[in-house]
Design a protein around this motif. Structure first.
Motif, PDB file in Angstrom:
ATOM      1  N   ILE A  19       0.645  -1.175  -0.534  1.00 24.96           N
ATOM      2  CA  ILE A  19      -0.531  -0.016   0.188  1.00 24.96           C
ATOM      3  C   ILE A  19       0.710   1.705  -0.078  1.00 24.96           C
ATOM      4  O   ILE A  19       0.623   2.487  -0.806  1.00 24.96           O
ATOM      5  CB  ILE A  19      -0.978  -0.232   1.530  1.00 24.96           C
ATOM      6  CG1 ILE A  19      -2.088  -0.891   1.294  1.00 24.96           C
ATOM      7  CG2 ILE A  19      -1.534   1.417   1.371  1.00 24.96           C
ATOM      8  CD1 ILE A  19      -3.056  -1.548   2.233  1.00 24.96           C
ATOM      9  N   LEU A  20       2.260   1.052   1.056  1.00 27.95           N
ATOM     10  CA  LEU A  20       3.113   2.126   0.833  1.00 27.95           C
ATOM     11  C   LEU A  20       3.197   2.422   0.037  1.00 27.95           C
ATOM     12  O   LEU A  20       3.882   3.878  -0.831  1.00 27.95           O
ATOM     13  CB  LEU A  20       3.477   2.415   1.886  1.00 27.95           C
ATOM     14  CG  LEU A  20       3.061   2.198   3.290  1.00 27.95           C
ATOM     15  CD1 LEU A  20       4.171   2.274   4.893  1.00 27.95           C
ATOM     16  CD2 LEU A  20       2.556   3.626   4.082  1.00 27.95           C
ATOM     17  N   ASP A  21       3.619   2.157  -1.006  1.00 24.14           N
ATOM     18  CA  ASP A  21       4.739   1.500  -2.192  1.00 24.14           C
ATOM     19  C   ASP A  21       3.722   2.470  -3.316  1.00 24.14           C
ATOM     20  O   ASP A  21       4.457   2.743  -4.056  1.00 24.14           O
ATOM     21  CB  ASP A  21       5.307   0.118  -2.933  1.00 24.14           C
ATOM     22  CG  ASP A  21       6.509  -0.389  -2.181  1.00 24.14           C
ATOM     23  OD1 ASP A  21       7.074   0.446  -0.974  1.00 24.14           O
ATOM     24  OD2 ASP A  21       6.782  -1.189  -1.932  1.00 24.14           O
ATOM     25  N   ALA A  22       2.817   1.669  -3.190  1.00 24.57           N
ATOM     26  CA  ALA A  22       1.171   2.819  -4.379  1.00 24.57           C
ATOM     27  C   ALA A  22       1.178   3.916  -4.247  1.00 24.57           C
ATOM     28  O   ALA A  22       0.842   4.552  -5.095  1.00 24.57           O
ATOM     29  CB  ALA A  22       0.214   1.933  -4.288  1.00 24.57           C
ATOM     30  N   ILE A  40      -5.215   4.056  -5.204  1.00 30.05           N
ATOM     31  CA  ILE A  40      -4.442   3.017  -4.014  1.00 30.05           C
ATOM     32  C   ILE A  40      -4.965   1.953  -4.127  1.00 30.05           C
ATOM     33  O   ILE A  40      -3.783   0.747  -4.736  1.00 30.05           O
ATOM     34  CB  ILE A  40      -4.202   4.171  -3.213  1.00 30.05           C
ATOM     35  CG1 ILE A  40      -3.578   5.554  -4.075  1.00 30.05           C
ATOM     36  CG2 ILE A  40      -3.213   3.606  -1.843  1.00 30.05           C
ATOM     37  CD1 ILE A  40      -3.224   5.978  -2.340  1.00 30.05           C
ATOM     38  N   ALA A  41      -6.594   1.873  -3.632  1.00 28.02           N
ATOM     39  CA  ALA A  41      -6.772   0.612  -3.595  1.00 28.02           C
ATOM     40  C   ALA A  41      -6.790  -0.350  -4.487  1.00 28.02           C
ATOM     41  O   ALA A  41      -6.245  -1.776  -5.076  1.00 28.02           O
ATOM     42  CB  ALA A  41      -8.043   0.497  -2.633  1.00 28.02           C
ATOM     43  N   GLU A  42      -6.495  -0.165  -5.847  1.00 28.26           N
ATOM     44  CA  GLU A  42      -6.812  -0.416  -7.339  1.00 28.26           C
ATOM     45  C   GLU A  42      -5.823  -0.603  -7.349  1.00 28.26           C
ATOM     46  O   GLU A  42      -5.239  -2.533  -7.972  1.00 28.26           O
ATOM     47  CB  GLU A  42      -7.695  -0.380  -8.228  1.00 28.26           C
ATOM     48  CG  GLU A  42      -7.574  -0.441  -9.327  1.00 28.26           C
ATOM     49  CD  GLU A  42      -8.651   0.538 -10.346  1.00 28.26           C
ATOM     50  OE1 GLU A  42      -7.600   0.755 -11.775  1.00 28.26           O
ATOM     51  OE2 GLU A  42      -9.314   0.901 -10.040  1.00 28.26           O
ATOM     52  N   GLN A  43      -4.527  -0.221  -7.132  1.00 28.93           N
ATOM     53  CA  GLN A  43      -3.248  -0.222  -7.785  1.00 28.93           C
ATOM     54  C   GLN A  43      -2.639  -1.424  -7.354  1.00 28.93           C
ATOM     55  O   GLN A  43      -1.850  -2.477  -7.110  1.00 28.93           O
ATOM     56  CB  GLN A  43      -2.733   0.629  -7.403  1.00 28.93           C
ATOM     57  CG  GLN A  43      -1.175   0.411  -7.689  1.00 28.93           C
ATOM     58  CD  GLN A  43      -0.259   1.795  -7.622  1.00 28.93           C
ATOM     59  OE1 GLN A  43      -1.345   2.746  -7.583  1.00 28.93           O
ATOM     60  NE2 GLN A  43       0.949   1.557  -7.870  1.00 28.93           N
ATOM     61  N   VAL A  44      -3.386  -2.374  -5.289  1.00 28.95           N
ATOM     62  CA  VAL A  44      -2.607  -2.893  -4.801  1.00 28.95           C
ATOM     63  C   VAL A  44      -3.272  -4.299  -4.698  1.00 28.95           C
ATOM     64  O   VAL A  44      -3.751  -5.574  -4.333  1.00 28.95           O
ATOM     65  CB  VAL A  44      -2.749  -2.378  -3.435  1.00 28.95           C
ATOM     66  CG1 VAL A  44      -2.295  -4.018  -1.858  1.00 28.95           C
ATOM     67  CG2 VAL A  44      -1.984  -1.327  -3.402  1.00 28.95           C
ATOM     68  N   SER A  45      -4.532  -4.087  -5.301  1.00 28.28           N
ATOM     69  CA  SER A  45      -6.474  -5.360  -5.761  1.00 28.28           C
ATOM     70  C   SER A  45      -6.445  -5.731  -4.461  1.00 28.28           C
ATOM     71  O   SER A  45      -6.511  -6.620  -4.077  1.00 28.28           O
ATOM     72  CB  SER A  45      -4.986  -6.553  -5.928  1.00 28.28           C
ATOM     73  OG  SER A  45      -4.742  -5.363  -7.713  1.00 28.28           O
ATOM     74  N   ILE A  46      -7.191  -4.512  -3.593  1.00 30.48           N
ATOM     75  CA  ILE A  46      -7.515  -4.703  -2.592  1.00 30.48           C
ATOM     76  C   ILE A  46      -8.792  -3.703  -2.592  1.00 30.48           C
ATOM     77  O   ILE A  46      -9.033  -2.943  -3.822  1.00 30.48           O
ATOM     78  CB  ILE A  46      -7.380  -5.159  -1.438  1.00 30.48           C
ATOM     79  CG1 ILE A  46      -6.392  -3.244  -1.411  1.00 30.48           C
ATOM     80  CG2 ILE A  46      -5.300  -5.436  -1.142  1.00 30.48           C
ATOM     81  CD1 ILE A  46      -5.931  -2.763   0.649  1.00 30.48           C
ATOM     82  N   GLN A  48     -11.862  -0.803  -1.105  1.00 30.93           N
ATOM     83  CA  GLN A  48     -11.506   0.480  -0.161  1.00 30.93           C
ATOM     84  C   GLN A  48     -11.164   0.082   1.061  1.00 30.93           C
ATOM     85  O   GLN A  48     -10.574   0.296   1.933  1.00 30.93           O
ATOM     86  CB  GLN A  48     -12.604   1.076  -0.774  1.00 30.93           C
ATOM     87  CG  GLN A  48     -11.904   2.214  -2.073  1.00 30.93           C
ATOM     88  CD  GLN A  48     -12.713   3.286  -2.119  1.00 30.93           C
ATOM     89  OE1 GLN A  48     -13.664   3.364  -3.178  1.00 30.93           O
ATOM     90  NE2 GLN A  48     -12.187   4.539  -1.616  1.00 30.93           N
ATOM     91  N   ALA A  49     -12.491  -1.101   1.213  1.00 34.33           N
ATOM     92  CA  ALA A  49     -12.490  -1.791   2.416  1.00 34.33           C
ATOM     93  C   ALA A  49     -11.358  -2.052   3.292  1.00 34.33           C
ATOM     94  O   ALA A  49     -11.065  -1.862   4.238  1.00 34.33           O
ATOM     95  CB  ALA A  49     -13.885  -2.185   3.198  1.00 34.33           C
ATOM     96  N   ASP A  56      -6.469   4.419   8.265  1.00 32.22           N
ATOM     97  CA  ASP A  56      -7.794   4.940   8.332  1.00 32.22           C
ATOM     98  C   ASP A  56      -7.867   6.465   7.345  1.00 32.22           C
ATOM     99  O   ASP A  56      -9.773   6.566   7.132  1.00 32.22           O
ATOM    100  CB  ASP A  56      -7.700   5.913   9.449  1.00 32.22           C
ATOM    101  CG  ASP A  56      -8.457   4.882  10.686  1.00 32.22           C
ATOM    102  OD1 ASP A  56      -8.482   3.639  10.376  1.00 32.22           O
ATOM    103  OD2 ASP A  56      -7.452   5.166  11.800  1.00 32.22           O
ATOM    104  N   SER A  57      -6.590   6.788   6.818  1.00 26.25           N
ATOM    105  CA  SER A  57      -7.342   8.174   5.974  1.00 26.25           C
ATOM    106  C   SER A  57      -5.910   8.289   5.464  1.00 26.25           C
ATOM    107  O   SER A  57      -5.164   7.587   4.616  1.00 26.25           O
ATOM    108  CB  SER A  57      -7.516   8.435   6.837  1.00 26.25           C
ATOM    109  OG  SER A  57      -6.358   9.504   7.256  1.00 26.25           O
TER     110      SER A  57
END
Length: 197
Positions: A19-22, A40-46, A48-49, A56-57
């Motif tokens: 996540i941090l790399d993304a 960011i979520a899409e890039q990590v394939s997870i 948003q939840a 948290d933000s």
């Protein structure tokens, strides 16, 4: 509640790092306001939840990315000999050349953060204040040992070194083949510090 599976913590740490790399890529491309949690979520394939489970933000994400880089920089400084504290900035410059995305992120975010409402405004202000104080003390020690070639006020020398490093890194981001940050910083220090004293 049962104990976590042996690999659970490692997996969580691995996901957080991804996540941090993304974030480095997303914030470098669009700045804080342009990047979205969805991207960011899409890039990590997870989902948003899933992302919000770890952070948290978006402000927390950005703060953690910047804090991680500060920890790496501080680790380099801790390993330095007292007489060589100033030279650690050359090591930092060398280390930064290996991660242009992170340096681009710092440049973009530090520009955005000049406005008081930005979530990292205080972080950047405190960082500059701390770095200025640290460099002023280092220059004072060098002057006490007779190693400064100039009579310039210590605070001004600290400001100049910060400006040299920040400015060179920005130029390097535009044209890496034309600017050698560590060599140029070394040339600046050679004009200020006497290695033979």
């Amino acid at each position: 509640m049962g104990a976590a599976a042996p690999g659970a913590y490692a997996k969580t740490g691995e996901v957080r790092q991804k996540i941090l790399d993304a974030c480095v890529e997303a914030f470098s491309a669009g700045g804080f306001h342009g990047a979205t949690m969805e991207d960011i979520a899409e890039q990590v394939s997870i989902s948003q939840a899933g992302l919000l489970h770890h952070f948290d933000s978006k402000a927390e994400l950005l703060a953690e990315v910047l804090a991680a880089h500060e920890r790496e920089t501080a680790a380099i400084a801790r390993e330095a000999d007292d007489l060589d504290l100033l030279r650690t900035h050359l090591e930092v410059a060398h280390a930064n050349e290996a991660c242009p995305g992170l340096i681009q992120l710092h440049s973009i975010i530090s520009s955005e953060a000049m406005t008081g409402e930005h979530p990292t405004h205080e972080l950047h202000r405190a960082r500059y204040d701390s770095l200025r104080l640290h460099l002023t003390r280092v220059f004072a020690e060098l002057r006490g040992r007779g190693r400064l070639k100039v009579d310039t006020r210590l605070e001004i020398l600290a400001d100049l070194l910060i400006a040299v490093m920040d400015g060179l890194q920005r130029q390097w981001l535009y044209n890496p083949s034309a600017v050698d940050v560590s060599t140029d910083v070394e040339a600046f220090l050679a004009g200020v510090v006497d290695d033979e004293a």
